[in-house]
Design a protein around this motif. Structure first.
Motif, mmCIF file in Angstrom:
data_model
loop_
_atom_site.group_PDB
_atom_site.id
_atom_site.type_symbol
_atom_site.label_atom_id
_atom_site.label_comp_id
_atom_site.label_asym_id
_atom_site.label_seq_id
_atom_site.Cartn_x
_atom_site.Cartn_y
_atom_site.Cartn_z
ATOM 1 N N ARG A 6 0.839 -1.205 0.000
ATOM 2 C CA ARG A 6 0.000 0.000 0.000
ATOM 3 C C ARG A 6 0.872 1.252 0.000
ATOM 4 O O ARG A 6 0.646 2.175 -0.776
ATOM 5 C CB ARG A 6 -0.919 -0.017 1.218
ATOM 6 N N ASN A 19 -10.140 6.149 0.693
ATOM 7 C CA ASN A 19 -10.561 5.859 2.065
ATOM 8 C C ASN A 19 -9.597 4.815 2.630
ATOM 9 O O ASN A 19 -8.593 4.517 2.003
ATOM 10 C CB ASN A 19 -12.029 5.413 2.128
ATOM 11 N N SER A 21 -9.464 1.689 2.702
ATOM 12 C CA SER A 21 -9.163 0.490 1.933
ATOM 13 C C SER A 21 -9.100 0.710 0.419
ATOM 14 O O SER A 21 -9.004 -0.246 -0.334
ATOM 15 C CB SER A 21 -10.183 -0.613 2.236
ATOM 16 N N GLU A 22 -9.165 1.954 -0.039
ATOM 17 C CA GLU A 22 -9.122 2.217 -1.483
ATOM 18 C C GLU A 22 -8.092 3.283 -1.836
ATOM 19 O O GLU A 22 -7.947 4.277 -1.139
ATOM 20 C CB GLU A 22 -10.479 2.677 -2.010
ATOM 21 N N THR A 24 -6.753 5.359 -5.479
ATOM 22 C CA THR A 24 -7.016 5.618 -6.888
ATOM 23 C C THR A 24 -5.748 6.168 -7.525
ATOM 24 O O THR A 24 -4.920 6.773 -6.858
ATOM 25 C CB THR A 24 -8.203 6.595 -7.085
ATOM 26 N N TYR A 43 -8.943 2.066 -9.540
ATOM 27 C CA TYR A 43 -9.118 1.924 -8.099
ATOM 28 C C TYR A 43 -8.541 0.592 -7.642
ATOM 29 O O TYR A 43 -8.721 -0.435 -8.287
ATOM 30 C CB TYR A 43 -10.601 1.998 -7.727
ATOM 31 N N LYS A 45 -8.483 -1.886 -4.280
ATOM 32 C CA LYS A 45 -9.059 -2.182 -2.971
ATOM 33 C C LYS A 45 -8.045 -3.019 -2.217
ATOM 34 O O LYS A 45 -7.782 -4.169 -2.584
ATOM 35 C CB LYS A 45 -10.381 -2.934 -3.104
ATOM 36 N N ASN A 47 -7.294 -3.885 1.686
ATOM 37 C CA ASN A 47 -7.582 -3.822 3.112
ATOM 38 C C ASN A 47 -6.460 -4.551 3.835
ATOM 39 O O ASN A 47 -6.324 -5.762 3.714
ATOM 40 C CB ASN A 47 -8.933 -4.455 3.417
ATOM 41 N N GLU A 52 -8.201 -11.070 2.296
ATOM 42 C CA GLU A 52 -8.803 -11.027 0.968
ATOM 43 C C GLU A 52 -7.773 -10.599 -0.068
ATOM 44 O O GLU A 52 -6.842 -9.856 0.246
ATOM 45 C CB GLU A 52 -9.985 -10.054 0.958
ATOM 46 N N ILE A 54 -6.103 -8.516 -3.162
ATOM 47 C CA ILE A 54 -6.105 -7.105 -3.518
ATOM 48 C C ILE A 54 -6.742 -6.985 -4.898
ATOM 49 O O ILE A 54 -6.276 -7.601 -5.853
ATOM 50 C CB ILE A 54 -4.671 -6.556 -3.511
ATOM 51 N N HIS A 57 -9.933 -2.121 -10.308
ATOM 52 C CA HIS A 57 -10.930 -1.881 -11.353
ATOM 53 C C HIS A 57 -10.653 -0.526 -11.975
ATOM 54 O O HIS A 57 -10.447 0.458 -11.262
ATOM 55 C CB HIS A 57 -12.350 -1.900 -10.806
ATOM 56 N N SER A 64 -10.395 -5.239 -14.749
ATOM 57 C CA SER A 64 -10.587 -5.509 -13.325
ATOM 58 C C SER A 64 -10.078 -6.897 -13.002
ATOM 59 O O SER A 64 -9.888 -7.726 -13.884
ATOM 60 C CB SER A 64 -12.060 -5.374 -12.947
#
Length: 85
Positions: A6, A19, A21-22, A24, A43, A45, A47, A52, A54, A57, A64
């Motif tokens: 990240r 936010n 967990s996102e 851009t 974007y 995602k 978290n 989960e 990564i 999209h 995506s």
């Protein structure tokens, strides 16, 4: 490792936090808008608190899926161990 990935992504020129967990950024596949260099439609995602995958999209080219080493390479991230955890 998700936190390190990240932070690496956020070090890229067009990346910004949406936010917790996102993220851009400009799409590494289509390049987004040619008219507006500040437009970002790709974007991610990510978290850092779950197991989960990564996901990504692009709302421009509709690409995506799961962020894989090949997508990381298109983003100019060559430390592929970042995606291993």
């Amino acid at each position: 490792m998700k936190l390190k990935l990240r932070n690496t992504i956020l070090g890229l020129p067009s990346a910004r936090v949406v936010n917790e967990s996102e993220i851009t950024m400009r799409c590494p596949l289509c390049g987004d808008s040619k008219k507006d260099p500040h437009k970002t439609r790709f974007y991610i995602k990510i978290n850092i608190l779950d197991d989960e995958p990564i996901l990504f999209h692009c709302f421009n080219c509709e690409a995506s899926g799961i962020l894989t080493p090949s997508i990381l390479r298109t983003m100019k991230i060559h430390d592929l161990q970042l995606n291993s955890g």
